[in-house]
Write an enzyme that holds these catalytic residues in place. Structure first.
Site, PDB file in Angstrom:
ATOM      1  N   SER A  40      58.693   6.302  85.264  1.00 17.65           N
ATOM      2  CA  SER A  40      58.360   5.757  86.594  1.00 17.65           C
ATOM      3  C   SER A  40      57.490   4.079  86.539  1.00 17.65           C
ATOM      4  O   SER A  40      57.530   3.495  87.596  1.00 17.65           O
ATOM      5  CB  SER A  40      57.303   6.698  87.260  1.00 17.65           C
ATOM      6  N   GLU A  61      44.233  11.876  85.196  1.00 20.03           N
ATOM      7  CA  GLU A  61      43.948  10.608  85.792  1.00 20.03           C
ATOM      8  C   GLU A  61      42.423  10.023  85.826  1.00 20.03           C
ATOM      9  O   GLU A  61      42.141   9.024  85.296  1.00 20.03           O
ATOM     10  CB  GLU A  61      44.322  10.475  87.265  1.00 20.03           C
ATOM     11  N   ARG A 170      58.315   1.631  94.615  1.00 19.67           N
ATOM     12  CA  ARG A 170      59.639   2.308  93.891  1.00 19.67           C
ATOM     13  C   ARG A 170      60.860   1.699  94.242  1.00 19.67           C
ATOM     14  O   ARG A 170      61.490   1.453  93.493  1.00 19.67           O
ATOM     15  CB  ARG A 170      59.303   3.751  94.417  1.00 19.67           C
TER      16      ARG A 170
END
Ligand SMILES: Cc1ncc(C[n+]2csc(CCOP(=O)(O)OP(=O)(O)O)c2C)c(N)n1
Ligand SMILES: [Mg+2]
Lengths: 317, 285
Positions: A40, A61, A170
């Site tokens: 991604s 994260e 995106r």
């Protein structure tokens, strides 16, 4: 009349990937981290060239931000990467304490910001990240508008010493800025000259602002469009010069009104040059699932919305 | 309920999952297919759910005096939506709206759109176990004897919050909780062993104070037996963790044995090939 044209559409995250691939070959101090989202974030090129400078953190994260802060101590320049929600909101205190307050040279680079990630819906569509990051003292906040500019920004921030939040997205969007441009942090770019209304746009909304300027021109309205790729530090000189000329301003961003580009501009103008102003953004709501274009229409984040706000703000002059 | 009946429902749920993901060309079929057998057993057999006089399930947010289920790995939303619809919480026709604009069937489950059966938003991984523990403690405070269930992914175990919750539940003797890990060995960037090894999850949870069991999550018989065993262990001072081995994409031969189908929708031909492997038992929506 087309003010700008484009040949291809590409996703800004691929611009990030291309910038990282460039850095893998040109800056041995750059290291990259990712939390189970290599594809991604388009990191394949970087990893292929420099596998020893890539760290997979798994879906962790908070740990990724801390590891990044630690890596700066050897003079490395960590690029911590994931989706915008997980790279900002989820790890706000890790960024605040270990990066911003500690003054560490970490680049937090996040894809899938805003509504345009589409079908995954509100859990992933962060619309608060610009606000969260710009509130941190010393944090630079950048939201480039297309593939070429994202690539240039990715490369440029390596040469800036200090924490940076780089936000991109995106969907594929028109590529309309020059290839191999030089990216200057904090330097707004005048894209369209005009005298009637100033449109300050950031990220995906820059292209929409250009489309809005075209539509306004057909109505005889000359809009000035400025690409505010850097929200912090804000190019107040460019903004002031433009609103002095036009007397009114619209901001446009894929973000909440609260905390976004709009409220930085409003704060500056309120203190220095009170000016009628309208906001294009999300007004205190979460996003939802849907196709990107449908969502941008439903939430009033497209060229038509900018046109409507421009006409409204001009009436308030 | 007989396992044969459960398998019949599972076949239909798998069809629903594939058709939903195909219909919007997005979503996560792999994990959804892998966890189907567990969720069908829970909602159609094991869990004690509130019903009206006619035997139809009724939803209220508090869910007092009924068993509760929390989906922590929210990306397998097509599965929970299909199971809830097939169980009668909302019309199966609504499954066609999955991930489309204005739907209540958001990409990841949320109570924001008031969908019956959903009590917490998930999608950002690592948060569901904490919520389930809180709900289990609320039940204890209310003198409510029912059980709370929670499902997580194995990649999701990477998240630190999972381990904060793992430490908390035994400490507070949350023994009305049965949690599951979908051990399919896969996450987005590849096999879990390569991305971030969980090493020995069983040993880890045991060390944290959980009563740990294992089962084959794609074997209806083993699921039933293990759940019965787990229920017999409730109320004995420890939370229960069932590590279930599954196959991502279970039920569709070309979707199994890799992480390729974690978050990819089948095209028209692939959908046909997949549906041909799954009997339509209850009628497609
Ligand atoms: C906090 C957070 N980080 C990253 C993601 C992106 N993401 C969605 S699913 C997934 C992989 C999850 O792996 P696992 O729990 O094993 O589920 P499976 O792929 O087996 O269905 C990731 C990284 C997320 N949803 N939430
Ligand atoms: Mg997994």
């Amino acid at each position: 009349m087309a003010l700008f044209t484009y040949e291809t559409k590409k996703d800004t995250r691929s611009g990030f990937g291309a910038g990282m691939e460039y850095l893998s070959q040109h800056n041995p101090k750059v290291v990259a981290l990712c939390a189970d989202l290599i594809g991604s974030l388009k990191l394949e090129g970087f990893i292929k060239n420099s596998p020893e400078r890539f760290f997979q953190t798994g879906i962790a994260e908070a740990n990724m931000i801390g590891i990044s802060a630690g890596l700066t101590l050897g003079g490395f320049i960590p690029y911590a990467t994931t989706f915008a929600n997980f790279g900002t909101g989820r790890v706000y205190d890790q960024i605040r304490q270990s990066v911003a307050y500690s003054g560490k040279n970490v680049k937090i680079c996040c894809s899938h910001a805003g509504l345009t990630l589409g079908e995954d819906g509100a859990t992933h569509q962060i619309l608060e990240d610009i606000g969260l990051m710009k509130m941190l003292p010393g944090m630079v906040v950048i939201n480039p508008c297309d593939y070429n500019q994202t690539k240039a920004a990715t490369i440029a921030i390596a040469d800036y010493e200090g924490p940076v939040y780089l936000r991109f997205g995106r969907p594929v969007v028109p590529v309309f800025t020059p290839e191999d441009q030089k990216f200057e942090i904090g330097k707004a770019l005048n894209l369209v000259e005009g005298t009637d209304v100033t449109i300050l746009a950031t990220g995906h909304l820059v292209w929409e602002a250009i489309q809005a300027a075209e539509a306004l021109l057909e109505k005889g309205i000359k809009a000035e469009v400025i690409n505010i790729h850097t929200i912090k530090p804000l190019d107040v000189q460019a903004i002031l010069a433009s609103v002095k000329k036009t007397g009114c301003v619209v901001t446009a961003e894929e973000h909440q009104y609260n905390g976004g580009l709009g409220d930085s501009v409003a704060q500056y103008l309120a203190m220095n040059h009170p000016t009628p102003m309208e906001f294009v953004g999300v007004n205190d709501s979460f996003g939802e699932s849907g196709k990107p274009a449908e969502l941008m229409e439903k939430y009033g984040l497209n060229a038509e919305a900018i046109v409507a706000k421009a006409i409204r703000v001009m009436a308030r002059k | 309920m007989q396992t044969q009946e459960i398998q019949k429902i599972s076949s239909q749920v798998r069809r629903d999952i594939l058709r939903m993901v195909h219909g919007c060309q997005s979503g996560h079929p792999g994990g959804s297919l892998g966890c189907t057998d567990l969720l069908v057993d829970l909602f159609f057999s094991t869990m004690n759910l509130k019903t009206d006089a006619a035997g139809k399930v009724v939803f209220d947010m508090d869910g007092t005096n009924e068993d509760l289920f929390f989906l922590s790995n929210g990306h397998i939303s097509p599965l929970i939506y299909s199971v809830l619809a097939r169980r009668g919480y909302f019309p199966t026709a609504e499954l066609a709206t999955f991930r489309k604009i204005d739907t209540r069937l958001q990409g990841h489950p949320t109570p924001h759109e008031h969908l019956e059966g959903i009590r917490i938003a998930s999608g950002s991984l690592g948060q569901g176990l904490s919520v389930a523990i809180g709900a289990a403690q609320a039940k204890k405070l209310n003198g409510d004897k029912s059980t709370v269930y929670c499902l997580m992914g194995d990649g999701e175990q990477n998240e630190g919050q999972v381990w904060e919750a793992a430490m908390y539940a035994p400490h507070h003797k949350v023994d009305n909780l049965i949690a599951f890990i979908d051990e399919n060995g896969q996450q987005i960037d590849g096999p879990t062993e390569k991305v971030m090894s969980n090493r020995d999850l069983e040993a880890k949870y045991k060390a944290f104070g959980w009563n740990v069991m294992r089962m084959d999550g794609n074997n209806a018989e083993d699921i039933k037996n293990t759940l019965n065993k787990a229920k017999a262990e409730l109320g004995k001072g420890s939370p229960i963790m069932i590590i279930m081995k599954t196959e991502m994409g279970a039920g569709v031969d070309f979707m199994m044995y890799s992480h390729k189908w974690h978050g990819v929708a089948p095209n028209d031909q692939q959908l046909q090939d997949a549906l041909a492997q799954l009997e339509e038992t209850l009628g497609d929506y």
